[in-house]
Design a protein around this motif. Structure first.
Motif, short mmCIF file in Angstrom:
data_model
loop_
_atom_site.label_atom_id
_atom_site.label_comp_id
_atom_site.label_asym_id
_atom_site.label_seq_id
_atom_site.Cartn_x
_atom_site.Cartn_y
_atom_site.Cartn_z
N PRO A 140 -2.49 4.66 12.02
CA PRO A 140 -1.69 5.88 11.97
C PRO A 140 -2.10 6.75 10.78
CG PRO A 140 -0.29 3.95 12.27
CD PRO A 140 -1.65 3.45 11.93
N PRO A 141 -1.89 8.06 10.87
CA PRO A 141 -2.23 8.94 9.74
C PRO A 141 -1.53 8.54 8.44
CG PRO A 141 -1.82 10.23 11.71
CD PRO A 141 -1.45 8.82 12.05
N ALA A 142 -0.31 8.02 8.54
CA ALA A 142 0.43 7.64 7.33
C ALA A 142 -0.18 6.45 6.62
CB ALA A 142 1.88 7.33 7.70
N ASN A 143 -1.04 5.69 7.30
CA ASN A 143 -1.61 4.47 6.72
C ASN A 143 -3.10 4.57 6.43
OD1 ASN A 143 0.52 2.97 9.06
ND2 ASN A 143 0.87 2.81 6.86
N VAL A 144 -3.66 5.77 6.53
CA VAL A 144 -5.11 5.93 6.35
C VAL A 144 -5.53 5.52 4.94
CG1 VAL A 144 -6.98 7.62 6.19
CG2 VAL A 144 -5.42 7.67 8.14
N ALA A 145 -4.78 5.94 3.93
CA ALA A 145 -5.18 5.69 2.55
C ALA A 145 -5.35 4.21 2.27
CB ALA A 145 -4.16 6.30 1.58
N THR A 251 -2.51 -7.56 -4.43
CA THR A 251 -1.26 -6.90 -4.83
C THR A 251 -0.96 -5.71 -3.92
OG1 THR A 251 -2.40 -5.50 -6.46
CG2 THR A 251 -1.56 -7.62 -7.22
N HIS A 252 -1.99 -4.96 -3.52
CA HIS A 252 -1.77 -3.84 -2.61
C HIS A 252 -1.35 -4.33 -1.22
CE1 HIS A 252 -3.62 -1.46 -5.73
NE2 HIS A 252 -3.50 -0.36 -5.02
N ALA A 253 -1.91 -5.47 -0.79
CA ALA A 253 -1.53 -6.03 0.51
C ALA A 253 -0.06 -6.43 0.52
CB ALA A 253 -2.42 -7.23 0.85
N ILE A 254 0.41 -6.99 -0.57
CA ILE A 254 1.83 -7.35 -0.67
C ILE A 254 2.70 -6.10 -0.64
CG2 ILE A 254 3.58 -8.38 -2.18
CD1 ILE A 254 1.35 -10.32 -3.12
N ARG A 255 2.28 -5.06 -1.35
CA ARG A 255 3.01 -3.79 -1.31
C ARG A 255 3.05 -3.24 0.11
NH1 ARG A 255 0.44 0.28 -5.41
NH2 ARG A 255 1.90 1.62 -4.28
N SER A 256 1.95 -3.37 0.83
CA SER A 256 1.89 -2.89 2.21
C SER A 256 2.89 -3.63 3.09
CB SER A 256 0.47 -3.05 2.75
OG SER A 256 0.37 -2.63 4.09
N LEU A 257 3.02 -4.93 2.90
CA LEU A 257 3.96 -5.72 3.70
C LEU A 257 5.41 -5.32 3.44
CD1 LEU A 257 2.64 -9.39 3.62
CD2 LEU A 257 2.82 -7.89 5.59
N THR A 258 5.72 -4.96 2.20
CA THR A 258 7.09 -4.60 1.86
C THR A 258 7.42 -3.15 2.18
OG1 THR A 258 6.43 -4.10 -0.44
CG2 THR A 258 7.20 -6.33 0.03
N GLY A 259 6.43 -2.39 2.66
CA GLY A 259 6.68 -1.02 3.04
C GLY A 259 6.51 -0.01 1.92
N ASP A 260 6.03 -0.45 0.74
CA ASP A 260 5.77 0.49 -0.34
C ASP A 260 4.60 1.40 0.04
OD1 ASP A 260 7.75 -0.68 -1.75
OD2 ASP A 260 6.46 -1.83 -3.10
N ALA A 261 4.77 2.69 -0.14
CA ALA A 261 3.72 3.63 0.24
C ALA A 261 2.52 3.48 -0.68
CB ALA A 261 4.24 5.07 0.17
N ILE A 262 1.33 3.42 -0.09
CA ILE A 262 0.07 3.41 -0.84
C ILE A 262 -0.64 4.71 -0.50
CG2 ILE A 262 -2.10 2.20 -1.23
CD1 ILE A 262 -0.75 -0.36 -0.31
N ARG A 263 -0.57 5.67 -1.43
CA ARG A 263 -1.03 7.01 -1.13
C ARG A 263 -2.47 7.25 -1.57
NH1 ARG A 263 4.08 7.70 -3.34
NH2 ARG A 263 3.17 8.26 -5.34
N ALA A 264 -2.95 6.49 -2.52
CA ALA A 264 -4.30 6.71 -3.03
C ALA A 264 -5.28 5.74 -2.39
CB ALA A 264 -4.33 6.56 -4.56
N SER A 265 -6.48 6.24 -2.05
CA SER A 265 -7.48 5.39 -1.42
C SER A 265 -8.38 4.71 -2.44
CB SER A 265 -8.32 6.21 -0.44
OG SER A 265 -8.94 7.28 -1.11
N GLU A 266 -7.99 4.73 -3.70
CA GLU A 266 -8.69 3.98 -4.75
C GLU A 266 -7.73 2.94 -5.30
OE1 GLU A 266 -10.16 6.61 -7.70
OE2 GLU A 266 -11.46 7.73 -6.33
N LEU A 267 -8.24 1.75 -5.52
CA LEU A 267 -7.40 0.65 -5.95
C LEU A 267 -6.80 0.92 -7.33
CD1 LEU A 267 -9.47 -2.47 -4.86
CD2 LEU A 267 -7.31 -1.69 -3.91
N ASP A 268 -5.50 0.67 -7.46
CA ASP A 268 -4.84 0.73 -8.75
C ASP A 268 -5.01 -0.63 -9.42
OD1 ASP A 268 -3.27 1.13 -10.94
OD2 ASP A 268 -1.37 1.28 -9.86
#
Length: 512
Positions: A140-145, A251-268
């Motif tokens: 989906p467009p919301a999950n591209v990043a 850590t980003h995968a866990i955030r994705s599972l909990t529904g936290d928005a990941i807006r940047a396409s570069e790893l924090d």
């Protein structure tokens, strides 16, 4: 053509497994069913798919439609199968080219108007797609990043089902799918503006915080309200080394599972900082929930810091729940049909008052707590849990004289020392597989070549003989002593290093 097939992903915790979505249309009475252990949300996909297809201009035939999610033996959860089910069904109906969708993974939920909506768990799903060797995924467009964080996979995105049908229509031939535009949102950049130099005074607590960062030790701060315990805890992540790419992906995968928005396409690469409220339940801390098993606070703090402010106010059952993850580095959640494991390698930071009213400081003449309340409050932070906390310090009130002092060192300066100390640990322990001092087994530190001389360990040897230290406490004091030596650039701990480690481990118990 009466059979269509495409790909999707079923998640169990962070582990994803590729699923074949097979659709078959037969000349029988109209019926639309989904088999293969779908949960309630997934089992409702036929209603969404039929409506979305009709509003997109491609109504499904009034016949019997059977969709199988293979392997059928593993549970399928959520609405992320909608797009795959719709395309497989339209392929069976001859609307889209079945050959083109067969090797592409499709993730996303469908709205009744045909729109493709975002879902949880896109990042671990795309990681599973890449691991399985699939090179194209539609999200989906919301999950591209977050999908673009994964290397080796070409990410495509469509706003609605009609666009997908146009891509795959039989008449369109085998033209390449349009690649999703690269998304970059710097809204998260600079989100941590805190710095260790903001803390006034508290030299001992600052040293304890630095040593916690050096050796990845757990920390307890005991002191009255308003002395800076929370400020110190929030600044621990500013002096921790940046995450590696693999750690950041986890850590980003866990955030994705909990529904936290990941807006940047570069790893924090900033370590996560999680601070649950003291009213949090056991499931909120360790993970769980009805239906979908979601990660809790200890998994969201993976590779970072879990901060329990007002630790004495947490339920005893919640605090004791931390004991096993602290040792194993993962949390296991058992359900009737599945066993879910989440990573939980975190640094625990506890902040507590000396009593419920917070005024049992010094002579404690202003304290209004009864002896029973005081005993019950302090009992929550004792025993096996606190024995696993390497550093336990008092954070006293700040005097007005500290206002005129020069500001303490900024986080950048302290981080340089931490990085140097971590490099020394890597050089010393890497061939044994231990990343930091906190991970070194106690038996290794009590044997050659790492065993310290009797004159160096005399203080903790006496404490062990007199029962002031458990064997676990003895080992943790040795680990902390090695961190003290690394912090000051010494290759081996001295008697003073061991003495400082012993003091920092036991000092916080004296606050009450």
């Amino acid at each position: 053509m009466k059979l269509g097939r495409t790909l999707c992903v079923a998640l169990t915790g962070l582990e994803g497994r590729l699923v074949d979505v097979e659709a078959h249309i037969s000349a029988q009475l109209p019926h639309f069913s989904v088999t293969g252990l779908p949960d309630k949300a997934c089992g409702q996909a036929p209603d969404r798919v039929r409506s979305a297809a009709a509003t997109s201009g491609y109504p499904l035939p009034p016949q019997r439609i059977t969709v199988n999610l293979s392997p059928a033996s593993i549970p399928k959860q959520g609405t992320g199968f909608d797009v795959a089910i719709a395309l497989a069904t339209l392929a069976a109906a001859g609307v889209v080219d079945a050959r083109r969708i067969a090797g592409v993974a499709h993730l996303g939920e469908l709205g009744l108007d045909g729109s493709v909506r975002g879902v949880r768990g896109i990042l671990p799903s795309v990681l599973a797609v890449a691991k399985a060797g699939i090179r194209h995924v539609v999200v989906p467009p919301a999950n591209v990043a977050e999908a673009q964080l994964v290397d080796g996979v070409t990410v495509h995105s469509a706003a609605n089902l009609a666009t997908l049908v146009e891509w795959y229509a039989v008449r369109s031939g085998f033209a390449s799918l349009p690649v999703a535009e690269h998304v970059h949102d710097d809204a998260e950049e600079g989100r941590r503006s805190v710095d260790l130099c903001d803390v006034v005074g508290q030299a001992e607590a600052r040293l304890a915080l630095e040593l916690a960062a050096v050796g990845q030790h757990h920390l307890l701060m005991n002191g009255p309200p308003g002395v800076g315990k929370t400020m110190l805890a929030e600044r621990l992540v500013t002096i921790l080394p940046p995450l590696s790419r693999d750690q950041a992906l986890q850590t980003h995968a866990i955030r994705s599972l909990t529904g936290d928005a990941i807006r940047a396409s570069e790893l924090d690469l900033t370590p996560p900082f999680v601070a649950p409220h003291h009213s949090a339940s056991v499931a909120a801390i360790s993970g769980g929930g009805s239906g979908v098993v979601l990660p809790g606070a200890i998994s969201r703090a993976h590779c970072g810091v879990l901060f329990l402010d007002e630790a004495g106010e947490f339920k005893t059952s919640v605090l004791q729940q931390l004991r096993q993850p602290l040792e194993s580095g993962e949390v296991t959640i058992a359900r009737a049909k599945q066993l879910v494991r989440y990573p939980a390698q975190f640094q625990l930071v506890l902040a507590t008052n000396p009593c419920p009213c917070g005024r049992a400081w010094g002579k404690g003449i202003d304290c209004v707590c009864s002896a029973l309340e005081l005993r019950s409050y302090q009992a929550k932070l004792s025993g096996p849990l606190i024995d696993r906390v390497d550093i336990q310090v008092i954070v006293p009130p700040v005097s007005r004289a500290a206002f005129g002092d020069d500001h303490g060192e900024p986080s950048a300066v302290v981080l340089e020392r931490v990085l140097c100390a971590r490099a020394a640990q890597v050089e010393r322990w890497v061939r044994h597989g231990w990343p930091t001092n906190a991970h070194v087994p106690g038996h290794a530190l009590r044997r050659r070549p790492w065993r310290l001389g009797g004159a160096v360990t005399a203080s903790i040897d006496r404490a062990l003989d007199h029962g002031a230290l458990t064997l676990r406490g003895y080992d943790r004091t040795l680990r902390l002593a090695w961190s003290v030596a690394d912090r000051f650039g010494r290759t081996t701990p001295s008697a003073d290093d061991v003495g400082l480690a012993f003091t920092l481990r036991s000092h916080g118990k004296a606050a009450a």
